[in-house]
Design an enzyme around this catalytic site. Structure first.
Site, PDB file in Angstrom:
ATOM      1  N   HIS A  97       0.975  -1.055   0.246  1.00  0.00           N
ATOM      2  CA  HIS A  97       0.153  -0.029   0.115  1.00  0.00           C
ATOM      3  C   HIS A  97       0.872   1.352   0.069  1.00  0.00           C
ATOM      4  O   HIS A  97       1.923   1.384   0.656  1.00  0.00           O
ATOM      5  CB  HIS A  97      -0.847  -0.095   1.302  1.00  0.00           C
ATOM      6  CG  HIS A  97      -1.714  -1.289   1.438  1.00  0.00           C
ATOM      7  ND1 HIS A  97      -2.687  -1.459   0.549  1.00  0.00           N
ATOM      8  CD2 HIS A  97      -1.736  -2.114   2.165  1.00  0.00           C
ATOM      9  CE1 HIS A  97      -3.325  -2.567   0.651  1.00  0.00           C
ATOM     10  NE2 HIS A  97      -2.573  -3.004   2.083  1.00  0.00           N
ATOM     11  N   GLU A 115      -2.194  -0.714   7.984  1.00  0.00           N
ATOM     12  CA  GLU A 115      -3.091  -1.719   8.756  1.00  0.00           C
ATOM     13  C   GLU A 115      -2.349  -2.491   9.657  1.00  0.00           C
ATOM     14  O   GLU A 115      -1.107  -2.509   9.802  1.00  0.00           O
ATOM     15  CB  GLU A 115      -3.599  -2.441   7.307  1.00  0.00           C
ATOM     16  CG  GLU A 115      -2.604  -3.297   6.613  1.00  0.00           C
ATOM     17  CD  GLU A 115      -3.056  -4.067   5.473  1.00  0.00           C
ATOM     18  OE1 GLU A 115      -3.741  -3.312   4.815  1.00  0.00           O
ATOM     19  OE2 GLU A 115      -2.680  -5.419   5.432  1.00  0.00           O
ATOM     20  N   HIS A 172       3.274  -7.492   1.430  1.00  0.00           N
ATOM     21  CA  HIS A 172       2.862  -8.393   2.602  1.00  0.00           C
ATOM     22  C   HIS A 172       1.599  -9.208   1.760  1.00  0.00           C
ATOM     23  O   HIS A 172       0.957  -9.007   0.935  1.00  0.00           O
ATOM     24  CB  HIS A 172       1.968  -7.404   3.760  1.00  0.00           C
ATOM     25  CG  HIS A 172       0.752  -6.650   3.331  1.00  0.00           C
ATOM     26  ND1 HIS A 172       1.119  -5.451   2.815  1.00  0.00           N
ATOM     27  CD2 HIS A 172      -0.461  -6.593   3.483  1.00  0.00           C
ATOM     28  CE1 HIS A 172      -0.032  -4.837   2.222  1.00  0.00           C
ATOM     29  NE2 HIS A 172      -1.031  -5.657   2.739  1.00  0.00           N
ATOM     30  N   ARG A 192      -0.972  -4.789  -6.308  1.00  0.00           N
ATOM     31  CA  ARG A 192      -0.772  -5.874  -6.381  1.00  0.00           C
ATOM     32  C   ARG A 192       0.427  -6.332  -7.217  1.00  0.00           C
ATOM     33  O   ARG A 192       0.724  -5.867  -8.190  1.00  0.00           O
ATOM     34  CB  ARG A 192      -1.876  -6.700  -7.296  1.00  0.00           C
ATOM     35  CG  ARG A 192      -1.779  -8.137  -7.157  1.00  0.00           C
ATOM     36  CD  ARG A 192      -3.116  -8.974  -7.638  1.00  0.00           C
ATOM     37  NE  ARG A 192      -4.509  -8.676  -7.236  1.00  0.00           N
ATOM     38  CZ  ARG A 192      -5.347  -8.335  -7.893  1.00  0.00           C
ATOM     39  NH1 ARG A 192      -5.435  -8.001  -8.989  1.00  0.00           N
ATOM     40  NH2 ARG A 192      -6.507  -7.994  -7.081  1.00  0.00           N
TER      41      ARG A 192
HETATM   42 ZN    ZN Z   1      -2.892  -4.910   3.057  1.00  0.00          ZN
END
Ligand code: ZN
Length: 310
Positions: A97, A115, A172, A192
């Site tokens: 991200h 996150e 991740h 991605r």
């Molecule tokens: Zn994530």
């Protein structure tokens, strides 16, 4: 006393999803490929409905817009957090991200995404992807260009009860057999990097290699968490993380324990057991918000919750 704001989750079918949101949490899910429960969300892609009380039927985004007093007058155009439960039956794609700055420049002013994951359950011998093994951007680019994925991707063992903070720029992925509760900034921007060369409907899913290379931090550095337990008479409070976007704790109650709500608002998710809050029944899978000024609250039962606030 102010009303507790109970929320109806929104479910997302995913190619990697399973049925544990039904079998473990009792939710009425759309199919056996349900990957995500957006449990506390005011995001346009999945805006939770208020389940009961004065605001029954309204959306969380509407409460944020029209009743900011419930949230202590907190700032921001959008509700700042998003809480999900994720059931990964198979591996999720490997992703990264952006931070707020990159997202605002490249994603139409969107927020970036920090996150964190609390592992609710995982199969024996479970694995998780956090970080990579490239020493700098040049090596990262070379390894990606040469498809040296096994060398590049850093895979770690994982077990129930583990907790991870995923900063922007961290490669991740959740791997199959894992159920997690995710607390994150309210953002849906994901790049991605690698999808294990899988096909979806006969075609590979879109990758975002250039943006991924832009935002991946090199070399990877683990972001430690500072888990700390506080024992109360009938509960244990475990502090999991405090960062600029959120604080997350785990509450484990056995008996009857009073807590204080002194935050702009507090999000609570029941992850195990059943009991009550101020006499109102709560069970595993319930998610609710204690509004500003709620004051003391009493949790009773044999029950575990994840609590978060800004
Ligand atoms: Zn994530």
């Amino acid at each position: 006393m102010k009303d507790i704001i109970f929320l109806e989750p929104v479910f997302k079918e995913m190619i990697w999803g399973g049925n544990r949101l039904k079998t473990d949490f009792g939710y009425d899910i759309p199919s056996d490929n349900t990957g995500e429960c957006w449990a506390v969300s005011a995001h346009a892609n999945g805006d939770c409905t208020i389940r009961s009380g004065k605001f029954k039927g309204e959306k969380l985004s509407g409460l944020w817009k029209d009743h900011r007093e419930l949230f202590g007058g907190a700032d921001g155009d959008t509700f700042p957090l998003l809480v999900k439960i994720i059931d990964a039956k198979t591996d999720l794609s490997i992703q990264v991200h952006p931070n707020d700055e990159y997202a605002s420049q490249h994603e139409k002013g969107s927020l970036g995404k920090t996150e964190c994951w609390y592992v609710l359950d995982c199969e024996a011998g479970g694995k998780i992807v956090i970080g990579h093994n490239a020493k700098d951007k040049e090596e990262l680019k070379t390894m990606i260009a040469d498809h040296r994925w096994n060398e590049l991707i850093r895979v770690l063992p994982v077990k129930k009860g583990d907790f991870f903070q995923i900063e922007p720029g961290t490669v991740h992925a959740i791997k199959g057999g894992t159920v997690i509760l995710e607390t994150q900034q309210n953002s849906d921007i994901t790049y991605r990097l690698y999808d294990y060369d899988r096909l979806s409907g006969g075609k590979p899913r879109e990758l975002h290699i250039d943006k991924s290379i832009d935002v991946i931090r090199c070399p990877h550095a683990d972001k430690g968490t500072d888990r700390q337990e506080i024992k109360l008479e009938h509960a244990v409070v475990e502090k999991l993380i405090t960062c600029q976007y959120y604080s997350v704790k785990k509450l484990s109650v056995d008996g009857k324990q009073v807590f204080k709500q002194s935050e702009p608002f507090t999000i609570l998710s029941v992850i195990e057991g059943e009991g009550s809050i101020d006499g109102e029944k709560i069970v595993k899978g319930d998610h609710f918000i204690l509004p500003a000024g709620y004051g003391d609250y009493c949790l009773e039962g044999s029950i575990q919750l994840i609590a978060s606030h800004i």
